[in-house]
Design a protein around this motif. Structure first.
Motif, PDB file in Angstrom:
ATOM      1  N   SER A  72       0.820  -1.216   0.000  1.00 22.13           N
ATOM      2  CA  SER A  72       0.000   0.000   0.000  1.00 22.13           C
ATOM      3  C   SER A  72       0.850   1.260   0.000  1.00 22.13           C
ATOM      4  O   SER A  72       0.384   2.326  -0.410  1.00 22.13           O
ATOM      5  N   GLU A  73       2.094   1.165   0.495  1.00 21.02           N
ATOM      6  CA  GLU A  73       2.987   2.321   0.498  1.00 21.02           C
ATOM      7  C   GLU A  73       4.254   1.970  -0.281  1.00 21.02           C
ATOM      8  O   GLU A  73       4.839   0.895  -0.096  1.00 21.02           O
ATOM      9  N   LYS A  74       4.647   2.882  -1.141  1.00 20.32           N
ATOM     10  CA  LYS A  74       5.842   2.655  -1.935  1.00 20.32           C
ATOM     11  C   LYS A  74       7.082   2.711  -1.045  1.00 20.32           C
ATOM     12  O   LYS A  74       7.136   3.425  -0.060  1.00 20.32           O
ATOM     13  N   THR A  76       8.189   0.257   0.710  1.00 23.90           N
ATOM     14  CA  THR A  76       8.116  -0.719   1.814  1.00 23.90           C
ATOM     15  C   THR A  76       8.086  -2.126   1.230  1.00 23.90           C
ATOM     16  O   THR A  76       7.709  -2.326   0.074  1.00 23.90           O
ATOM     17  N   THR A 120      -2.359  -3.958   7.483  1.00 21.34           N
ATOM     18  CA  THR A 120      -2.386  -2.632   6.855  1.00 21.34           C
ATOM     19  C   THR A 120      -3.502  -2.542   5.826  1.00 21.34           C
ATOM     20  O   THR A 120      -4.232  -1.538   5.747  1.00 21.34           O
TER      21      THR A 120
END
Length: 959
Positions: A72-74, A76, A120
């Protein structure tokens, strides 16, 4: 077109070979289950550059799809958890996926999991996208499954794993949360009240133990506020942010509990090193408290280990001080036992051995209970100290209080005035009016027992003459009714100004009951409790003295009789234990009436009596005395409305001045007695050398029995118990049989008494039960037993009296609870009445294990009906004398009404009734007419081996 399909098939196989080597387990979501634990079916995959590729579970069309999910987050690279859910119904269903932030069960001791955000994002392979619901205690997603759909879900994790994941029905989850909300409110309320109360007590009472106890209460309250999620919501912290607070709270509990133990036990008063140790531990705990905000996991590890160490070391310290009589430690022992129990349960929880929903709340509730017990102990001790320390007592007042508390009587003899003054309570104790015991010392001499007067006078004269020392002696003083009471006098002289003794003062302690108890204990130690005759120990002592006198010149040579009542065990089973005791008492009196003052009669064992005959020396007179005893015992005993006729086997030996111990002489008489028994009983036999061969034969038989049990010569056979209404086997009675390698089949009437005499009956009974249990287990495995099928096993009196019976049963059924429901123990009335309290405890414990209990030979003893409500029997067995209708047994006119009454009573009490010894069709028809449903006996066949019985039972089950 054929080439196109072949190419497509090859491409699919190539893609499948590139997929990871695992297969998702598809979980079908049922409609009627509130919650599913998905923790065990999760597939955890590490991220690959912020993405994960996987093959979905086959859908309704059987197609496996290959998909990719991005983080969901770049930047990571999280781990992912995969699972598949299927809706096989025809309606759309909604469920909640719940991943708790923190769970105490399974959190661990070393590097424990203190909670954090778990998921997440949640991505489905198809269908409606899950909706995240806001919650302070878990990551919750609302998922929707279409009818017939199979959806693979990918959970993006915040950590490396997902400890727990549950699938809930929405309404059920709300009810689950609400149920614990009320509990948490009550626990927080009680903990808050305890903390406030103990703080107020410190302000009011001003004692150091109260702030220490209040500190424990506040630490527990802080832990509960964090554990229940209240403090995290108030401070707006995430699950990860609560970790330092949780570790600090555990460190706080360990710190305050150690402080309470140190302050409450006043350890600083015992040794200066305790103060140094306390200061060092205080600094260490403060450092641990601060360290929790930097490394919560390590701090929690140390706190949990310190709590365990504190619990164990504190227990030994408290126990040591309690044994030394320190009252604070004595008061703390019960509370610290609760602390040890709480620590043990907490270990079971954090190690994952106990992981149910109530485990974590139970740990919190246990902490509150400990706080309340610590507070109660502190309050109790503080107020008890306050009551004792009201004002300051003078030494005289303190001694007066001590004398009053001791219950002793004051004695004061004023020598100059020759006047004795004693407590008025002493006059009341002796039945006199108050003041009646005051007067001259001569009045006291008249009251003292004649055997004690000289000692009394000499003691007082010595004190007056020596003008020092003290006297402590027992003496007997006459009461108003002429009886004597024993008192212990402790007196010392008091000197006047001229250095002469002017008075003797001290105390008198009533020791009448103590003296009587001591004499009674001494008497009971060497006398039989039933008959009052000397027991074996006193008999051997007297015989040894008689032998010593016989060795002197002209000494009297004693004769020794050993008397054994023939077939007494059969009589006891027939008339009951209490009635047989009455018979033994009558036997002892008949023998004692024949004896003369120089002779001794003793009860050696249950139905054996021994005689030392010193009043007769001639062989003819000795034989005549033995014959008198035999005839006296053969005379009928009146028992109720009938007479009992007994016979006895008597062994006789005459001491011949050869060196011998008392036990050897008694053994010679015993050998002669066994020889008389071998010849049929009811006779007198003198000791002869050949009698030793009988002892050797008995020893050989005992060794044969022991060898037979080791080599499998003894085995159980099964006699059917029939339902005479349906003609079906409903159970069996296990009967022990012995096939001797040389003697062939040995009758139970021979080897069972042999086992009882040689002390092997307990081992024999255990063997019978183990073989029966093994056979039942084999039948259960082979063709399955009906639920109400049972095997009954006879229990010996020795087995019921031992403490090992319960342990044997528990170990036998620990791995197979169902087996116990197919086994039943048979106990006779005489067995349970040997020790009713112990029997009731043992039978209830056996019943709790699931075993059935049958009262054998019902109605042959006394007060049989009382057993049905006093002991937990579920079956009663009617003995053969009631079943067999004949003129010879004397009950022909009462048998039918008795059986009818027993059947009716058992029906009202919901008990099974089994008639024993059914041998003819006529008896069977009569039992049917009386509604007695179950029976056993030769009418249905003799006992058979387990293999043969199993064949018949299997054939019955197939019909």
């Amino acid at each position: 077109m054929r080439h196109f399909y072949a190419l497509a098939m090859c491409l699919a196989l190539a893609l499948a070979s590139l997929a990871p080597a695992f297969a998702l387990e598809v979980i079908t979501v049922p409609d009627d289950v509130n919650a599913l634990n998905l923790s065990d079916v999760l597939q955890i995959l590490p991220g690959d550059g912020g993405r994960v590729q996987f093959s979905t579970a086959p859908g309704a069309d059987g197609i496996i799809r290959r998909i990719e999910v991005l983080a969901s987050e770049k930047g990571t690279d999280p781990a992912f958890a995969l699972f598949a859910l299927s809706n096989e119904g025809d309606q759309q269903i909604e469920r909640l996926l719940v991943a708790p932030f923190y769970r105490l069960p399974g959190s661990g001791i070393l590097q424990p999991d203190l909670g954090s955000d778990r998921v997440t994002a949640l991505t489905p392979s198809a269908g409606i996208r899950p909706v995240r619901l806001s919650n302070a205690e878990a990551d919750i997603f609302e998922v929707t499954l279409d009818p017939g759909a199979t959806v693979t879900f990918v959970a993006e994790l915040t950590g490396k794993g997902l400890p727990e994941l549950y699938l809930w029905q929405p309404d059920a989850y709300r009810d689950y949360v609400n149920s614990f909300t009320l509990f948490r409110g009550v626990v927080l309320g009680v903990a808050s009240l305890a903390a406030v109360f103990l703080t107020i007590m410190f302000v009011v009472k001003g004692r150091g133990v109260f702030p220490a106890t209040a500190a424990v209460a506040w630490a527990v309250l802080a832990y509960l506020l964090i554990d229940f999620g209240v403090l995290g919501r108030l401070l707006g912290l995430s699950a990860t942010g609560v970790q330092p607070l949780r570790a600090a709270a555990e460190a706080g509990i360990a710190t305050t509990l150690a402080g309470f133990l140190f302050i409450y036990l006043n350890l600083h008063r015992w040794h200066l090193r305790f103060v140094h140790l306390a200061l060092g531990l205080a600094l260490l705990f403060l450092a641990l408290f601060g360290f929790a905000f930097f490394e919560p996991s390590i701090a929690a590890t140390i706190a949990r280990l310190v709590l365990a160490l504190l619990g164990l070391s504190g227990f030994f310290l408290i126990l040591l001080l309690a044994l030394r009589g320190y009252d604070r430690a004595v008061l703390l022992v019960p509370t610290w036992i609760i602390v040890i129990a709480w620590l043990f349960y907490s270990w079971l929880v954090v190690s994952g051995r106990v992981s149910n929903d109530v485990a974590q709340p139970a740990v919190g509730g246990g902490l509150v209970l400990i706080v309340m017990l610590l507070g109660f102990t502190a309050v109790q001790h503080a107020f008890s100290e306050g009551q004792v320390s009201i004002g300051t007592l003078s030494e005289v007042e303190r001694r007066a209080l001590a004398l009053t508390g001791s219950g002793d009587f004051v004695f004061d003899w004023n020598i100059e005035r020759d006047r004795v003054a004693v407590s008025d309570e002493l006059a009341v104790r002796l039945g006199e009016r108050r003041g009646a015991l005051r007067g001259a010392i001569k009045l006291w001499l008249d009251r003292v027992h004649p055997d004690d007067r000289d000692r009394f006078r000499t003691a007082f004269d010595t004190l007056v003459e020596l003008r020092r020392g003290k006297v402590s002696a027992d003496m007997r003083i006459a009461s108003h009714d002429g009886n004597y009471r024993a008192f212990r006098m402790r007196v010392k002289p008091v000197l006047g100004g001229d250095g002469q003794v002017n008075r003797i003062v001290g105390t008198l302690q009533d020791v009448t009951e103590d003296r009587a108890s001591r004499e009674r204990l001494l008497h009971d130690a060497v006398h039989d409790s039933l008959t009052g005759l000397p027991n074996r120990q006193l008999f051997l002592d007297r015989l040894e003295r008689a032998l010593m006198r016989a060795r002197t010149p002209g000494g009297t040579k004693p004769a020794v009789f050993l008397i054994d009542i023939d077939r007494f065990m059969e009589l006891e089973e027939r008339i009951g234990h209490a009635a047989s005791d009455s018979v033994l008492l009558a036997i002892s009196r008949r023998i004692a009436r024949i004896m003369r003052p120089l002779d001794t009669v003793a009860r050696i064992t249950g139905d054996q009596f021994a005689v030392i005959l010193a009043s007769e020396q001639a062989a003819g007179k000795i034989a005549e005395t033995a014959e008198q005893i035999r005839k006296a015992l053969k005379a009928p005993f009146n028992f109720g409305d009938r007479d009992l006729t007994l016979t006895a086997s008597i062994g006789v030996t005459i001491y011949d001045s050869n060196p011998a111990e008392a036990a050897d002489v008694l053994r010679d008489a015993e050998l002669a007695m066994y020889y008389a028994k071998r010849l049929g009983g009811d006779r007198i036999e003198a000791y002869r050398a050949s009698a030793r061969s009988i002892a050797a034969y008995n020893r050989a038989s005992e060794e044969d029995l022991e060898r037979g049990m080791k080599h499998g010569e003894l085995h159980v056979q099964f006699q059917p118990v029939m339902d005479i209404q349906t003609n079906q086997m409903v159970g069996a009675e296990a009967l022990m049989r012995w096939t001797h390698p040389t003697r062939g089949v040995v009758s139970p009437d021979e080897f069972v008494p042999l086992a009882e005499r040689s002390g092997q009956i307990e081992k024999l009974g255990r063997l019978a039960f183990e073989q029966s249990a093994a056979q039942a287990r084999d039948w259960m495995t082979t063709f399955g037993l009906p639920e109400d099928f049972f095997i009954s096993v006879n229990l010996s009196p020795v087995q019921l009296a031992t403490e090992t019976l319960l342990n044997d049963m528990r170990s036998l059924f620990s791995q197979d609870k169902e087996l116990a429901h197919h086994l039943k123990l048979e106990i006779t009335e005489s067995q349970v009445m040997t020790n009713p309290e112990h029997s009731a405890h043992m039978l209830q414990a056996l019943r709790d294990l699931g075993l059935g209990l049958a009262l054998d030979d019902f109605g042959t003893g006394h007060s049989s009906l009382s057993y049905l409500h006093r002991f937990p029997f579920d079956t009663i067995k009617i003995p053969q004398p009631f079943v067999k209708l004949s003129e010879g047994n004397g009950m022909v006119h009462t048998q039918v009404p008795i059986i009818k009454s027993i059947v009716t009573l058992a029906s009202d009490l919901d008990l099974m009734v089994i008639a024993e010894g059914v041998e003819s069709a006529e008896e069977l028809d009569r039992l049917r007419s009386l509604n007695c449903r179950y029976a056993q006996g030769y009418a249905f066949g003799a006992a058979m081996s387990g293999i043969e019985f199993g064949k018949q039972l299997a054939a019955q089950l197939k019909r």
